[in-house]
Design an enzyme around this catalytic site. Sequence first.
Site, mmCIF file in Angstrom:
data_model
loop_
_atom_site.group_PDB
_atom_site.id
_atom_site.type_symbol
_atom_site.label_atom_id
_atom_site.label_comp_id
_atom_site.label_asym_id
_atom_site.label_seq_id
_atom_site.Cartn_x
_atom_site.Cartn_y
_atom_site.Cartn_z
ATOM 1 N N ARG A 84 -20.844 0.392 7.342
ATOM 2 C CA ARG A 84 -21.119 1.841 7.387
ATOM 3 C C ARG A 84 -20.396 2.555 6.247
ATOM 4 N NH1 ARG A 84 -16.565 4.522 9.168
ATOM 5 N NH2 ARG A 84 -15.039 3.241 10.297
ATOM 6 N N LYS A 129 -0.218 -0.231 10.058
ATOM 7 C CA LYS A 129 0.409 -1.192 10.960
ATOM 8 C C LYS A 129 0.804 -0.524 12.271
ATOM 9 C CE LYS A 129 2.698 -4.331 8.666
ATOM 10 N NZ LYS A 129 3.843 -4.703 7.846
ATOM 11 N N GLY A 152 0.846 -1.190 0.000
ATOM 12 C CA GLY A 152 0.000 0.000 0.000
ATOM 13 C C GLY A 152 0.879 1.236 0.000
ATOM 14 N N THR A 194 -3.534 -3.302 7.021
ATOM 15 C CA THR A 194 -4.549 -3.584 5.996
ATOM 16 C C THR A 194 -3.862 -4.057 4.717
ATOM 17 O OG1 THR A 194 -4.502 -1.277 5.241
ATOM 18 C CG2 THR A 194 -6.183 -1.867 6.873
ATOM 19 N N TYR A 205 2.973 -10.162 2.036
ATOM 20 C CA TYR A 205 3.037 -9.517 0.712
ATOM 21 C C TYR A 205 3.338 -10.587 -0.330
ATOM 22 C CZ TYR A 205 3.371 -4.954 3.012
ATOM 23 O OH TYR A 205 3.119 -3.840 3.761
ATOM 24 N N GLU A 261 -8.898 -2.411 1.129
ATOM 25 C CA GLU A 261 -7.926 -2.761 2.161
ATOM 26 C C GLU A 261 -8.570 -3.667 3.196
ATOM 27 O OE1 GLU A 261 -5.784 0.483 3.759
ATOM 28 O OE2 GLU A 261 -5.910 1.683 1.924
ATOM 29 N N HIS A 263 -6.776 -11.476 12.903
ATOM 30 C CA HIS A 263 -5.883 -12.549 13.353
ATOM 31 C C HIS A 263 -4.491 -11.944 13.475
ATOM 32 C CE1 HIS A 263 -4.106 -16.501 13.805
ATOM 33 N NE2 HIS A 263 -3.199 -16.178 12.885
HETATM 34 P P1 ADP Z 1 0.688 -1.267 3.389
HETATM 35 O O1 ADP Z 1 0.658 0.228 3.268
HETATM 36 O O2 ADP Z 1 1.802 -1.888 2.588
HETATM 37 O O3 ADP Z 1 -0.644 -1.891 3.096
HETATM 38 P P2 ADP Z 1 0.182 -1.789 6.211
HETATM 39 O O4 ADP Z 1 0.828 -1.051 7.350
HETATM 40 O O5 ADP Z 1 -1.274 -1.541 5.968
HETATM 41 O O6 ADP Z 1 1.055 -1.532 4.920
HETATM 42 O O7 ADP Z 1 0.412 -3.353 6.465
HETATM 43 C C1 ADP Z 1 -0.202 -4.269 5.598
HETATM 44 C C2 ADP Z 1 0.557 -5.573 5.505
HETATM 45 O O8 ADP Z 1 0.707 -6.163 6.801
HETATM 46 C C3 ADP Z 1 -0.200 -6.605 4.688
HETATM 47 O O9 ADP Z 1 0.072 -6.475 3.301
HETATM 48 C C4 ADP Z 1 0.304 -7.930 5.259
HETATM 49 O O10 ADP Z 1 1.453 -8.361 4.547
HETATM 50 C C5 ADP Z 1 0.682 -7.570 6.687
HETATM 51 N N1 ADP Z 1 -0.261 -8.051 7.720
HETATM 52 C C6 ADP Z 1 0.137 -8.652 8.880
HETATM 53 N N2 ADP Z 1 -0.928 -8.965 9.639
HETATM 54 C C7 ADP Z 1 -2.039 -8.566 8.959
HETATM 55 C C8 ADP Z 1 -3.442 -8.629 9.227
HETATM 56 N N3 ADP Z 1 -3.917 -9.175 10.375
HETATM 57 N N4 ADP Z 1 -4.306 -8.138 8.307
HETATM 58 C C9 ADP Z 1 -3.827 -7.583 7.170
HETATM 59 N N5 ADP Z 1 -2.514 -7.483 6.848
HETATM 60 C C10 ADP Z 1 -1.612 -7.965 7.723
HETATM 61 MG MG MG Z 2 -2.433 -1.229 4.130
#
Ligand code: ADP
Ligand code: MG
Length: 169
Positions: A104, A21, A15, A27, A91, A79, A84
Amino acid sequence: MKSLPYFCRGEVIRGFGRGSKELGIPTANFPDLVVDTLPADIGTGIYYGWACVDNGDVYKMVMSIGWNPYYKNTKKSMETHVIHTFKEDFYGEILSVVMVGYIRPERSYNSLEALIAAINNDIEEAKAQLEVPEHLKLRDDNFLTSAPSPSSALPPTSASTSQTIMNGH
Ligand code: ADP
Ligand code: MG
């Protein structure tokens, strides 16, 4: 929404590092191909459903469909926060989901605390909704655990070729 439940899958892409995170709510993003083929009646907002990474276990999820500020809000993003705790990022793996219901519309928040509280409410709502027998039964749908798995299904010599194809769109 007549298109629900809606099944789709795609490779998890990076993303735009909006720090989900860091908020404790990572997401996973879908590629444009998945976003662009959404039925027209599935608009922006927050949804709940079931999710599976590669052919692992099926977990509850919440998904945000929104206008992506990186593309000056001309492109949608999808997203998925899987409910879990994973040991590692995923990735490049295949995320299969079924969107089951709508929670919503999108909203903007005055503070980070308000945003986090809203997401945590969404997660609680998703958890509860998915216990309804009609929604629970979708957890067992074969679609979720039947992602094509090129690297395990093919002999090692072919694996890198098919990986290239998987990553090619
Ligand atoms: P990005 O901007 O790359 O989407 P995020 O901070 O949103 O970064 O982190 C997303 C990544 O975190 C996902 O692509 C996945 O690899 C990892 N991840 C780890 N745990 C989860 C979870 N419970 N739900 C979704 N993504 C998760
Ligand atoms: Mg994300």
